[in-house]
Design a protein around this motif. Structure first.
Motif, short mmCIF file in Angstrom:
data_model
loop_
_atom_site.label_atom_id
_atom_site.label_comp_id
_atom_site.label_asym_id
_atom_site.label_seq_id
_atom_site.Cartn_x
_atom_site.Cartn_y
_atom_site.Cartn_z
N ALA A 71 7.06 4.19 -19.66
CA ALA A 71 8.11 3.25 -18.91
C ALA A 71 8.09 4.25 -17.33
N THR A 72 8.72 5.48 -17.70
CA THR A 72 8.98 6.20 -16.54
C THR A 72 7.99 6.49 -15.68
N GLY A 73 6.65 6.90 -16.50
CA GLY A 73 5.56 7.45 -15.56
C GLY A 73 4.98 6.03 -14.99
N GLY A 74 4.99 5.14 -15.68
CA GLY A 74 4.54 3.70 -15.17
C GLY A 74 5.09 3.41 -13.98
N SER A 75 6.37 3.62 -14.15
CA SER A 75 7.35 2.85 -12.99
C SER A 75 7.13 3.78 -11.68
N ALA A 76 6.89 5.07 -12.00
CA ALA A 76 6.70 5.97 -10.67
C ALA A 76 5.50 5.58 -9.90
N VAL A 77 4.46 5.36 -10.62
CA VAL A 77 3.06 5.18 -10.24
C VAL A 77 3.26 3.89 -9.64
N ILE A 78 3.94 2.79 -10.17
CA ILE A 78 3.74 1.33 -9.67
C ILE A 78 4.61 1.33 -8.42
N MET A 79 5.78 1.73 -8.56
CA MET A 79 6.65 1.88 -7.50
C MET A 79 6.18 2.60 -6.07
N LYS A 80 5.46 3.64 -6.28
CA LYS A 80 4.68 4.58 -5.33
C LYS A 80 3.84 3.24 -4.52
N LYS A 81 2.96 2.65 -5.23
CA LYS A 81 2.22 1.65 -4.70
C LYS A 81 2.71 0.83 -3.85
N MET A 82 3.89 0.47 -4.31
CA MET A 82 4.51 -0.79 -3.71
C MET A 82 5.17 -0.23 -2.39
N GLY A 83 5.60 1.18 -2.43
CA GLY A 83 5.97 1.74 -1.17
C GLY A 83 4.82 2.08 -0.06
N GLU A 84 3.68 2.18 -0.93
CA GLU A 84 2.32 2.37 0.07
C GLU A 84 1.96 0.78 0.50
N PRO A 87 0.86 -4.17 -3.13
CA PRO A 87 1.60 -4.86 -4.15
C PRO A 87 0.62 -5.59 -5.39
N LYS A 88 -0.60 -5.87 -4.87
CA LYS A 88 -1.59 -6.43 -5.73
C LYS A 88 -1.90 -5.37 -6.85
N GLU A 89 -2.38 -4.45 -6.50
CA GLU A 89 -2.56 -3.46 -7.33
C GLU A 89 -1.54 -2.95 -8.10
N ALA A 90 -0.36 -2.77 -7.81
CA ALA A 90 0.92 -2.66 -8.44
C ALA A 90 1.13 -3.68 -9.54
N ARG A 91 0.90 -4.87 -9.41
CA ARG A 91 1.07 -5.96 -10.26
C ARG A 91 -0.07 -5.75 -11.36
N LEU A 220 9.09 -9.67 -7.91
CA LEU A 220 8.43 -8.65 -6.91
C LEU A 220 7.31 -8.20 -8.04
N LEU A 221 7.60 -7.75 -9.24
CA LEU A 221 6.50 -7.48 -10.37
C LEU A 221 6.36 -8.67 -11.20
N HIS A 222 5.19 -8.87 -11.73
CA HIS A 222 4.93 -10.07 -12.54
C HIS A 222 3.55 -9.89 -12.87
N PHE A 223 3.45 -10.63 -14.27
CA PHE A 223 2.23 -10.44 -14.84
C PHE A 223 1.07 -11.24 -14.13
N THR A 224 -0.11 -10.57 -14.13
CA THR A 224 -1.22 -11.10 -13.33
C THR A 224 -2.59 -10.61 -14.25
N SER A 225 -3.60 -10.95 -13.70
CA SER A 225 -4.82 -10.49 -14.35
C SER A 225 -4.97 -8.82 -14.25
N PRO A 226 -5.04 -8.38 -15.43
CA PRO A 226 -4.86 -6.86 -15.61
C PRO A 226 -6.14 -6.16 -14.90
N ILE A 298 13.48 6.86 -5.14
CA ILE A 298 13.02 8.22 -4.86
C ILE A 298 11.45 7.89 -4.73
N SER A 299 10.83 7.28 -5.69
CA SER A 299 9.43 6.92 -5.66
C SER A 299 8.94 6.32 -4.38
N TYR A 300 10.07 5.20 -4.09
CA TYR A 300 9.74 4.31 -2.59
C TYR A 300 9.66 5.01 -1.43
#
Length: 443
Positions: A71-84, A87-91, A220-226, A298-300
């Motif tokens: 949860a914490t590690g994934g959230s950091a990775v995904i929100m960093k991508k949002m900040g970059e 969004p498609k990769e993050a989802r 902002l985040l939702h399920f898509t093709s993984p 912080i991640s963003y």
């Protein structure tokens, strides 16, 4: 309003608290899940059953450790991508990591049933306490997958600016847990197994709600093709390994506390430790909730390279944690007898043990908040290694040292002093690493 607008607002105490207050409240309610079990179990079944809940804690902490890491590690990775602005990769990564949680939960559930009897058979417990342990854990393991999903959806709702919904889910789950504890134990006479069912169903509220929430493409985040990017999984694991280490070694230290108490006092000592852990857990939930709330920010800002906002956020956070620390210490000292009496009557030998222990252990609350925030901050900055060093040193190395040395010198009082001494040592390390990396991250 666009979900990302919240990250574009000025970093003020008010805007920070909009993120943090819901997660603080949510974390507090989540801490109630275990505390309510202890309350009903100790009063309706007895302190032997309360000891059993603590003796099952190491296994439960293993489930918590894995889910917290993802949860914490994934959230950091995904929100960093949002900040970059990816969004498609993050989802895609978000969906992939949720699938991983389901698979891991199934495996852990099966393994739990395989090793359960062997674990409790080696502790040389009385038959009554051993039966309580098996009854509680066998029911708890049924909810392994919902527990993993709950921990993940909690943080992802926060990151998606749905902290209020996450809070509602946590409150609903907490209330449901309390009601079902009474129904299952007092009315239906399901015993300690009923307490486990109540806790699992309480956890499931957020898990079920998250499945509906993240199925909507409006979020902002939702399920898509993984996208099965195993580097993302590795990155999430590395970033979240500090939080995993914290939860995992908490289970190990809990075992050490139990073994030491069984040696010095007996099963009454285990019950006293359980009560004190509830108090510390409740206070620590304030710090954990705050750290979870500001972590996406912080991640963003780190991904956006907005060092001015990052610096202001960290500075304000340290002041908030200092304020919480003084309030929790004062409250714990003042309410010690009242808190302990909720779980044990004054004529019970557990009562005096817990009162003395809580007054000593409360000193740890001066330091815990800063240590939790430091570890969480480095996780949010995608520096899982430093975060892991902090968490592992705090939760295991320093606790191991103090648990081996202080009880040998001071007896039972040494057991109570072990936690404050370890947290003080951890604070020294946190300060050193905080200052060392300040220029690199410009916080």
């Amino acid at each position: 309003m666009n979900n990302q607008n919240a990250y574009n607002k000025p970093v003020t105490l008010g805007n920070i608290l909009k993120f943090a207050v819901p997660t603080i409240a949510m974390s507090v309610f989540m801490s109630f899940y275990t505390m309510v079990d202890g309350l009903f179990v100790s009063n309706l079944i007895g302190t032997d059953a309360l000891s059993a809940i603590n003796l099952t804690a190491p296994v439960i902490q293993l489930v918590t450790a894995i889910s917290t890491m993802l949860a914490t590690g994934g959230s950091a990775v995904i929100m960093k991508k949002m900040g970059e602005h990816k969004p498609k990769e993050a989802r895609e990564d978000f969906t992939f990591l949720i699938l991983v949680n389901v698979i891991v939960g199934l495996v852990m559930c099966i393994l739990g049933y395989v090793v359960m009897d062997g674990i409790f058979g080696n502790l040389k417990l009385s038959p009554e306490v051993a039966n309580y342990c098996t009854a509680y854990l066998s029911r708890y393991l049924v909810f392994t997958i919902p527990i993993l999903l709950m921990n993940n959806f909690t943080l992802y709702m926060i990151a998606s600016e749905k902290a209020a919904l996450s809070l509602i889910c946590s409150v609903t789950g907490g209330v449901l847990n309390m009601v079902l504890d009474y129904v299952f134990i007092a009315i239906l006479d399901l015993g300690i197994g009923g307490a486990a069912f109540a806790t699992g169903l309480g956890y499931s509220v957020t898990a079920v709600a998250g499945l509906f929430v993240f199925s909507s493409k409006k979020n902002l985040l939702h399920f898509t093709s993984p996208a099965f990017r195993f580097k993302v999984l590795a990155g999430a694991a590395i970033n979240g390994c500090s939080e995993m280490a914290t939860a995992l070694v908490t289970g190990i230290i809990t075992m050490m506390f139990n073994w030491t108490m069984l040696r010095y006092v007996g099963e009454n000592g285990v019950a006293a430790v359980t009560i004190i852990m509830y108090v510390l857990m409740f206070a620590s939930s304030l710090y954990t909730g705050y750290s979870y709330g500001v972590a996406p920010m912080i991640s963003y800002y780190y991904g956006e390279k907005n060092h001015e906002k990052l610096k202001r956020l960290v500075s304000t956070s340290l002041k908030v944690i200092a304020g919480i620390s003084f309030v929790t210490v004062a409250a714990s000292f003042a309410a010690t007898k009242a808190l302990v009496s909720v779980f044990a009557r004054q004529d019970n030998p557990v009562y005096e043990l817990a009162v003395t222990g809580n007054r000593i252990c409360t000193l740890a609350l001066f330091f815990i908040g800063f240590n939790i925030f430091a570890s969480g901050m480095f996780t949010a900055l995608s520096n899982g290694i430093i975060s892991a060093i902090l968490a592992f040193s705090r939760s295991f190395v320093f606790m191991l040292i103090t648990m081996l040395v202080l009880p040998a010198l001071l007896g039972v009082h040494g057991i109570w002093l072990a936690t404050p001494a370890a947290e003080l040592m951890a604070l020294s390390l946190s300060m050193v690493l905080f200052l060392k990396y300040r220029k690199q991250y410009q916080y």
